[in-house]
Design an enzyme around this catalytic site. Sequence first.
Site, PDB file in Angstrom:
ATOM      1  N   GLU A   1      -4.587   8.160  -2.924  1.00 56.20           N
ATOM      2  CA  GLU A   1      -5.065   6.931  -2.279  1.00 56.20           C
ATOM      3  C   GLU A   1      -5.477   5.888  -3.305  1.00 56.20           C
ATOM      4  O   GLU A   1      -5.377   4.685  -3.060  1.00 56.20           O
ATOM      5  CB  GLU A   1      -6.229   7.252  -1.341  1.00 56.20           C
TER       6      GLU A   1
ATOM      7  N   HIS B   1       0.832  -1.207   0.000  1.00 54.00           N
ATOM      8  CA  HIS B   1       0.000   0.000   0.000  1.00 54.00           C
ATOM      9  C   HIS B   1       0.866   1.257   0.000  1.00 54.00           C
ATOM     10  O   HIS B   1       0.706   2.143  -0.861  1.00 54.00           O
ATOM     11  CB  HIS B   1      -0.920  -0.018   1.225  1.00 54.00           C
ATOM     12  N   GLU B   2       1.778   1.346   0.964  1.00 55.79           N
ATOM     13  CA  GLU B   2       2.628   2.530   1.049  1.00 55.79           C
ATOM     14  C   GLU B   2       3.560   2.608  -0.158  1.00 55.79           C
ATOM     15  O   GLU B   2       3.919   3.699  -0.608  1.00 55.79           O
ATOM     16  CB  GLU B   2       3.426   2.523   2.356  1.00 55.79           C
TER      17      GLU B   2
ATOM     18  N   HIS C   1       1.845   4.521  -2.818  1.00 51.21           N
ATOM     19  CA  HIS C   1       2.004   5.961  -2.612  1.00 51.21           C
ATOM     20  C   HIS C   1       3.383   6.415  -3.110  1.00 51.21           C
ATOM     21  O   HIS C   1       3.517   7.438  -3.784  1.00 51.21           O
ATOM     22  CB  HIS C   1       1.884   6.301  -1.122  1.00 51.21           C
TER      23      HIS C   1
END
Length: 328
Positions: free
Chosen positions: A224, A194-195, A198
């Site tokens: 997001e 997830h990160e 980003h």
Amino acid sequence: KAAENELDEKTNRVVTVFLRSMEETARIPMDEYVEFQRLTNESSAVWHEAKLADDYARFAPYIDKIVGTLRRFAGYVRPELSACDYLLNKYEPGLTTETLDRFFADLRESIVPLIARVCAAKPIDESPLHVPFPIDKQRALTDAVMKLMLLDRAHVGVGETEHPFTTNFSKYDVRITTHYFADNFASGMFSTIHEGGHALYELHTGDELACSNLGRGASMAMHESQSRFYENIIGRSWEFCSLIFPFVKKEFSPLLDGVSDEEFYRMINKSSPSLIRLEADELTYCLHIMIRYQLERAMIDGSITAHDLPHEWNRLYKEYLGMDVPSD
């Protein structure tokens, strides 16, 4: 206006965004702005202590102070808007409560019954994912995931924190964090994915925009969308699993020796309601957002206070996800 016509498109936009931000900040009294920075810094420390002590009452006053300040700031900056619409626009320009109310109403109508059907189906046994996994091996898995995602470690650092997040100083210095649980290695793995999503968004900022106020993503929702796309659409795909599972199986041997590729794929795609947004699966995740939106909107318009929040939180988690909340 004449000077504006003389600027190229990028410089024009840089100036426009800067002036808008400066004008908004200038409308807030300096002493109140400084005090708000102190308040949020202090509240962060108190939140951490209250979480460890399981003491919601210690943090509750800070919630009311923060919401009250934001409501007051909204009145200074955009008095023609509701406080909630002003705050939504800071994160997603053009978004309104009217749009979100309509969107979540449609979502609620279709997805709550779907989750009920999923919960009524034969459950998937994911117990192999919850035996103790050595943290040092999980760190090695983070390195493997970042390599697989083509995250350039010369420009991307990784650390550990209570609540995973990504921060960046420019496209050349992006830092992600993750959190490891000994009894749930998939949590740390998907936090990293997830990160990492980003981080990839930041790393691919155009060189011509780097180090300017345009070099930080188009909006919060766009940012997001990139992290969630990597986490769910890519990270939980059969193709990604087929790449990462051989490494997982080898590193954690013999813990997953009896698990097949198909079983692993099904385990990490299991859908079931939970209390923690970060741990939520692709199907139930949006209901956590919907609950937060409803509660935040009610707090910002003054319908509820921090005192009412636990009761309303528990009520919505029961209604939407069928979950009993054991602790505030």
